[in-house]
Write a protein that holds these residues in place. Sequence first.
Motif, short mmCIF file in Angstrom:
data_model
loop_
_atom_site.label_atom_id
_atom_site.label_comp_id
_atom_site.label_asym_id
_atom_site.label_seq_id
_atom_site.Cartn_x
_atom_site.Cartn_y
_atom_site.Cartn_z
N GLY A 79 -7.82 2.55 -3.04
CA GLY A 79 -7.39 3.54 -2.07
C GLY A 79 -6.54 2.94 -0.96
O GLY A 79 -6.60 3.39 0.20
N LEU A 80 -5.76 1.91 -1.29
CA LEU A 80 -4.98 1.21 -0.28
C LEU A 80 -3.86 2.10 0.25
O LEU A 80 -3.16 2.79 -0.50
CB LEU A 80 -4.38 -0.07 -0.88
CG LEU A 80 -3.80 -1.06 0.12
CD1 LEU A 80 -4.88 -1.66 1.00
CD2 LEU A 80 -3.03 -2.17 -0.62
N LYS A 108 -4.15 0.72 5.89
CA LYS A 108 -5.24 -0.17 5.47
C LYS A 108 -4.71 -1.56 5.13
O LYS A 108 -5.39 -2.57 5.38
CB LYS A 108 -5.95 0.43 4.26
CG LYS A 108 -6.78 1.67 4.57
CD LYS A 108 -7.47 2.20 3.31
CE LYS A 108 -8.32 3.43 3.63
NZ LYS A 108 -8.96 3.98 2.40
N ALA A 109 -3.51 -1.62 4.56
CA ALA A 109 -2.92 -2.93 4.24
C ALA A 109 -2.67 -3.73 5.51
O ALA A 109 -2.95 -4.93 5.57
CB ALA A 109 -1.62 -2.73 3.46
N ARG A 110 -2.15 -3.06 6.56
CA ARG A 110 -1.92 -3.75 7.83
C ARG A 110 -3.23 -4.25 8.43
O ARG A 110 -3.30 -5.36 8.97
CB ARG A 110 -1.20 -2.83 8.82
CG ARG A 110 0.29 -2.66 8.53
CD ARG A 110 1.01 -2.10 9.74
NE ARG A 110 0.50 -0.80 10.15
CZ ARG A 110 0.94 0.36 9.69
NH1 ARG A 110 1.91 0.39 8.79
NH2 ARG A 110 0.41 1.50 10.12
N TYR A 115 -5.65 -5.01 -8.17
CA TYR A 115 -5.06 -5.64 -6.98
C TYR A 115 -6.22 -6.13 -6.13
O TYR A 115 -7.06 -5.35 -5.68
CB TYR A 115 -4.20 -4.61 -6.24
CG TYR A 115 -3.58 -5.07 -4.94
CD1 TYR A 115 -3.52 -6.42 -4.57
CD2 TYR A 115 -3.02 -4.14 -4.06
CE1 TYR A 115 -2.93 -6.82 -3.40
CE2 TYR A 115 -2.42 -4.53 -2.87
CZ TYR A 115 -2.39 -5.89 -2.53
OH TYR A 115 -1.80 -6.29 -1.36
N LEU A 116 -6.27 -7.45 -5.89
CA LEU A 116 -7.33 -8.06 -5.11
C LEU A 116 -6.77 -8.63 -3.81
O LEU A 116 -5.71 -9.28 -3.81
CB LEU A 116 -8.00 -9.20 -5.90
CG LEU A 116 -8.54 -8.87 -7.30
CD1 LEU A 116 -9.12 -10.12 -7.93
CD2 LEU A 116 -9.57 -7.77 -7.23
N GLY A 139 0.78 -1.23 0.00
CA GLY A 139 0.00 0.00 0.00
C GLY A 139 0.81 1.27 0.00
O GLY A 139 0.27 2.36 0.23
N SER A 140 2.13 1.16 -0.25
CA SER A 140 2.98 2.36 -0.23
C SER A 140 2.69 3.29 -1.39
O SER A 140 2.81 4.51 -1.26
CB SER A 140 4.46 1.96 -0.23
OG SER A 140 4.77 1.21 0.92
N PHE A 141 2.35 2.74 -2.54
CA PHE A 141 1.87 3.56 -3.64
C PHE A 141 1.02 2.70 -4.58
O PHE A 141 1.17 1.47 -4.62
CB PHE A 141 3.00 4.25 -4.42
CG PHE A 141 4.23 3.42 -4.66
CD1 PHE A 141 5.42 3.75 -4.03
CD2 PHE A 141 4.21 2.34 -5.53
CE1 PHE A 141 6.56 2.99 -4.25
CE2 PHE A 141 5.35 1.60 -5.76
CZ PHE A 141 6.53 1.92 -5.12
#
Length: 513
Positions: free
Chosen positions: A74-75, A79-81, A65-66, A56-58
């Motif tokens: 909008g990751l 939100k990824a964590r 991306y699923l 989710g860094s960029f």
Amino acid sequence: MTDQKSPLIELRAVTKKFPGVIALKDIDFDLKKGETHVLLGENGAGKSTLINILAGSFPPNAGSYLINGVAAKGLTPHKARLSGISPVFQEFSLAPELTVMQNMFLGREIRRLGVLDNAAMKVRAEEVLSELGFEINTEIKVGELSRARQQMVEIAKALLQDVQVLILDEPTASLTDSEAEKLFELVERLKTDGCGIIYVSHRMAEIRKIGDRVTVLRDGRKIGTVTCADTSDADMIEMMTGRKVDTLFPKVVQKPGKEAMRVEKLTSSCGGVKNVSLTMRHGEIVGIAGLVGSGKSEIARLIFGLESIATGAIFLAAKTEIRNPSPRKMLRNGICYLPSDRVGEGLAMDRPIRENATIAALDTEKFNLRGLMRRKNERDAANKVADRFSLRPLDIERRVEALSGGNRQKVMLARGILRDVEVFLFDEPTVGVDVGAKAQIYHIINELVENGAAVLLISSELPEITNLCNRTYVMRLGEIVGELLGDEVTENNVLNAIFDDHTRMKPDAQVPA
């Protein structure tokens, strides 16, 4: 055993562009439950870009991306964590002035009635470190830890929460063999629990040990995905480099000449190095081997004047004593040090390649005429060395932070080439560097020796020691416990010296059980 159902994460035709560069082009990638999916590729192939997208860094410029079958729109890293994706990047994201516990909980602190619950965080931090087998005081500041222990903190930090996807980027680069084994055991436990592991490494033995599938990238494109069990090392390396790699190490012709440097009974003020004596000769590679924490890296730092000497002496050309060494003094005496920590010590990350490559030679007449910079000479020299080292992209005004690990290392190597240097002190010169870049670095070191330089090679990778060095000093607990010469420089003999309390070495002696 892997679950063949819907993947934990999936990329479809993902493309990522940066100004003037296509970092990834039409990449398909997926990760299943309970598998280790290895990302393999030379530095600059696109691995870091891919894992930054996953973390989710960029965002990608194109493609989808699923996460668990749901589009990740909008990751962000946060939100990824929350989605169970925990990355451990090669370049650490730790605050040196905060404690281990504070770093582990930074941004996700435990509170009770609005107040930080330090007791609860301390207990939880100690639990995670204990489960990993890492013995670290949670109250010590991270800046006081060795790089190996900082790596452990990063791994522990990633495992504070429930993890579905763990991303490990060169996680063993700073770990000892025993610490790496604990990490591999952890990976197997996580896989058993259904976690998916994305593992970035250049070490084929590691890939063989824990990898299930391997996706190979080259120049931002996917070359293919293969299973580890059905693909040879040679085939994977050929996929990665686009050429057959017959041998990684060059044939080094050692012709030891006159003494270039001698160290006598050197002891550091902090006590990490004790009573060390060694010699280096022109036309020879001398190795220093030992476990992390043995004091091997401190020797180069003492010689170069980066750490304080309590007792002992340093002599050049067998007779000239260098008192109170400093980096400026040692450079002017033809000695160049290349640290293992490229980011923290070796390079000015926000400055261009040109400045980083020439900075150690700016006081020489070639680049400085009575206090005025000779800019054209600087640009010409930087372009020449960048071309010689195959820096990609070949743009000397590009900021170093935009380069891959291998290209950063080449920029640091250029620093020694652009000055009249007779003694090179290399500390872990290929840490975090891919197979192709390693081969280039080894050939550069060989060229230096062929041209009469004296090279001190400090390395935790035994193949580097055994294939490149004419003589090797073995260290344990800050002291030299043995010296091996020529055919005696074997992995068995080095390991025997490291672990044998009696420090008596015999050719091809077996490592104690």
